[in-house]
Design a protein around this motif. Structure first.
Motif, PDB file in Angstrom:
ATOM      1  N   PHE A  50       0.813  -1.213   0.000  1.00  0.00           N
ATOM      2  CA  PHE A  50       0.000   0.000   0.000  1.00  0.00           C
ATOM      3  C   PHE A  50       0.850   1.269   0.000  1.00  0.00           C
ATOM      4  N   HIS A 112      -2.889   9.869   6.500  1.00  0.00           N
ATOM      5  CA  HIS A 112      -2.296   8.585   6.132  1.00  0.00           C
ATOM      6  C   HIS A 112      -1.970   7.850   7.428  1.00  0.00           C
ATOM      7  N   PRO A 150      -7.639   5.301   1.175  1.00  0.00           N
ATOM      8  CA  PRO A 150      -7.024   3.974   1.214  1.00  0.00           C
ATOM      9  C   PRO A 150      -7.232   3.212  -0.090  1.00  0.00           C
ATOM     10  N   ASN A 154      -7.689  -2.518   0.579  1.00  0.00           N
ATOM     11  CA  ASN A 154      -7.427  -2.508   2.018  1.00  0.00           C
ATOM     12  C   ASN A 154      -8.732  -2.784   2.771  1.00  0.00           C
ATOM     13  N   ILE A 157      -8.707  -1.464   7.004  1.00  0.00           N
ATOM     14  CA  ILE A 157      -8.743  -0.059   7.404  1.00  0.00           C
ATOM     15  C   ILE A 157     -10.042   0.613   6.983  1.00  0.00           C
TER      16      ILE A 157
END
Length: 198
Positions: A50, A112, A150, A154, A157
């Motif tokens: 990522f 982030h 994101p 993902n 999250i």
């Protein structure tokens, strides 16, 4: 407006987590103290795909120095009791290319998040981290909205962010990934955690 404020706000604070019998503590990132740890985290299997910063140390030093010197960003580490578990970067959307992908407001902030070890990629940690992040932003900074982008892949999250009040705005195609653009607004913010500044 958020200009230059994210880099100067006190980020030493803590929050008790009675459900875990532990404490989350935040402090500003230090180049000397955190360089090698963050470089290690960037090579973790759950982080590298990522962030794409699983690069040699000398290259990471350049990236890290440039990021820390960017006055439109603030960086902090989150500890669970005495253990560092999370790195957070807040940034001013007006200074980032993400502003080209949605109708931003001047005070918007982006975030982030890196969870260092796979064992901490769990809602019981992610949700309190999201809650204290929201509380910090909406009580200490003049932002009316926080956004996150994101990777669509993902799957941990994104649900955790939704559970702390973020909503999916759209799917966007960034140069390096397909992402969901999520946002959380001040007008819907209700404090769920008490944080204490030191």
């Amino acid at each position: 407006m958020a200009k230059k404020i994210v880099a100067s706000t006190n980020m030493n604070f803590y929050c008790e987590l009675p459900e875990l019998g532990q404490t989350l503590y935040a402090r500003p990132v230090s180049y000397a103290d955190d360089l090698h740890l963050l470089h290690q985290w960037m090579h973790q299997r759950h982080v590298a795909p990522f962030w794409k910063k699983d690069i040699p140390l000398e290259e990471f030093k350049e990236y890290f120095t440039k990021s820390l010197n960017n006055k439109s960003r603030s960086h902090f580490m989150i500890y669970l009791d005495e253990e560092p578990i999370c790195y957070i970067m807040l940034y001013e959307v007006t200074s980032d290319s993400i502003k080209d992908y949605y109708p931003y407001e001047e005070s918007d902030l982006g975030v982030h998040i890196v969870i260092g070890l796979r064992q901490h990629v769990h809602e019981k940690y992610l949700i309190p981290i999201g809650e204290i992040l929201k509380t910090h932003v909406f009580t200490k900074l003049p932002a009316d909205r926080v956004i996150a982008e994101p990777d669509v892949a993902n799957r941990i999250i994104i649900p955790s962010l939704e559970k702390v009040g973020f909503r999916i705005h759209s799917q966007i195609e960034l140069p390096h990934k397909s992402a969901f653009l999520l946002h959380c607004d001040r007008e819907t913010f209700t404090p769920t955690r008490e944080i204490t500044y030191t």
